[in-house]
Scaffold this motif. Structure first.
Motif, short mmCIF file in Angstrom:
data_model
loop_
_atom_site.label_atom_id
_atom_site.label_comp_id
_atom_site.label_asym_id
_atom_site.label_seq_id
_atom_site.Cartn_x
_atom_site.Cartn_y
_atom_site.Cartn_z
N ILE A 172 26.68 46.35 36.94
CA ILE A 172 26.91 44.92 37.18
C ILE A 172 27.65 44.69 38.49
O ILE A 172 27.22 43.90 39.34
CB ILE A 172 27.68 44.29 36.00
N VAL A 173 28.76 45.40 38.68
CA VAL A 173 29.55 45.23 39.91
C VAL A 173 28.73 45.61 41.14
O VAL A 173 28.69 44.88 42.13
CB VAL A 173 30.86 46.06 39.85
N SER A 174 28.03 46.74 41.08
CA SER A 174 27.23 47.19 42.22
C SER A 174 26.14 46.19 42.57
O SER A 174 25.87 45.95 43.75
CB SER A 174 26.62 48.56 41.94
N ASN A 175 25.50 45.62 41.56
CA ASN A 175 24.45 44.65 41.85
C ASN A 175 25.02 43.34 42.41
O ASN A 175 24.39 42.71 43.26
CB ASN A 175 23.58 44.40 40.62
N LEU A 176 26.18 42.93 41.94
CA LEU A 176 26.82 41.75 42.54
C LEU A 176 27.16 42.01 44.00
O LEU A 176 26.97 41.13 44.86
CB LEU A 176 28.07 41.35 41.75
N ILE A 177 27.64 43.19 44.30
CA ILE A 177 27.94 43.55 45.69
C ILE A 177 26.65 43.61 46.50
O ILE A 177 26.61 43.19 47.67
CB ILE A 177 28.71 44.89 45.76
N THR A 178 25.57 44.09 45.91
CA THR A 178 24.28 44.12 46.60
C THR A 178 23.82 42.71 46.94
O THR A 178 23.30 42.46 48.04
CB THR A 178 23.23 44.85 45.74
N VAL A 179 24.01 41.77 46.04
CA VAL A 179 23.67 40.37 46.32
C VAL A 179 24.52 39.84 47.47
O VAL A 179 24.01 39.16 48.37
CB VAL A 179 23.82 39.49 45.05
N GLY A 193 27.56 50.52 32.55
CA GLY A 193 27.19 49.11 32.52
C GLY A 193 27.99 48.28 33.51
O GLY A 193 27.44 47.48 34.27
N LEU A 194 29.30 48.47 33.50
CA LEU A 194 30.15 47.73 34.45
C LEU A 194 29.83 48.13 35.89
O LEU A 194 29.80 47.28 36.78
CB LEU A 194 31.63 47.97 34.16
N PHE A 195 29.62 49.42 36.11
CA PHE A 195 29.27 49.89 37.45
C PHE A 195 27.99 49.21 37.93
O PHE A 195 27.91 48.74 39.07
CB PHE A 195 29.11 51.41 37.47
#
Length: 182
Positions: free
Chosen positions: A26-33, A22-24
């Motif tokens: 969230i963090v990965s999608n924020l970095i994608t943005v 879950g954290l992965f």
């Protein structure tokens, strides 16, 4: 909260995977943005560079009436060439420079050898970039025909983020667990 604590006590391995996954995600999608935002502006920063073919191996391909050069790394002049490649690589590299410490320290709580982990992560970044770019090269050429620029840019970013996210999760599960905090 009580339900989660009970679950974590009963199934510690599953709880760890759910927490990390879950954290992965969230963090990965924020970095994608972040990468998406960077790709909206960075190509203009390199507009002074010559728009020339910059890629390898540069195999000419025609799909849906669009002829382009397929590259494992880089882009042909018709699809951004050197300026787009520079913007793309900077966005990807900056994103991973933020992603790595967050994933290492927050998501996986790793206490392993950081130099070894950075080395493996960088190697994975290079391999993943080549895989994603070889797919993205087709998307860049073909999607421009069918979709507006903003959707095309979202697709490019999601492709990069999605493929990278899956591969990096697997890589992280292999290289980062050593010495994890309890």
């Amino acid at each position: 909260m009580n339900m989660w604590n009970n679950f974590a006590e009963s199934h510690p391995s599953a709880a760890k995977w759910i927490r990390e996954g879950g954290l992965f995600f969230i963090v990965s999608n924020l970095i994608t943005v972040l990468k998406y935002i960077l790709l909206q502006f960075l190509p203009n920063a390199f507009s002074g560079l010559p728009v020339v073919d910059f890629g390898w191996p540069g195999i000419q391909v025609t799909l849906f009436g669009e002829t382009f050069k397929w590259n494992i790394i880089g882009y042909d002049a018709a699809h951004g060439g050197l300026p787009y490649f520079c913007a793309y690589m900077i966005a990807m590299f900056l994103g991973e420079c933020i992603n790595f410490p967050l994933q290492r320290n927050v998501v996986f709580r790793s206490k392993g050898n950081v130099a070894k982990q950075i080395g493996w992560y960088f190697l994975a970044f290079c391999v993943i970039t080549c895989i994603v770019n070889s797919i993205n090269c087709v998307w860049v050429a073909v999607a421009g025909i069918f979709v507006p620029d903003f959707i095309y840019n979202i697709g490019t970013t999601v492709l990069n983020g999605g493929v990278s996210m899956i591969i990096f999760f697997l890589v992280n599960k292999i290289i980062l667990p050593e010495g994890e905090a309890k």
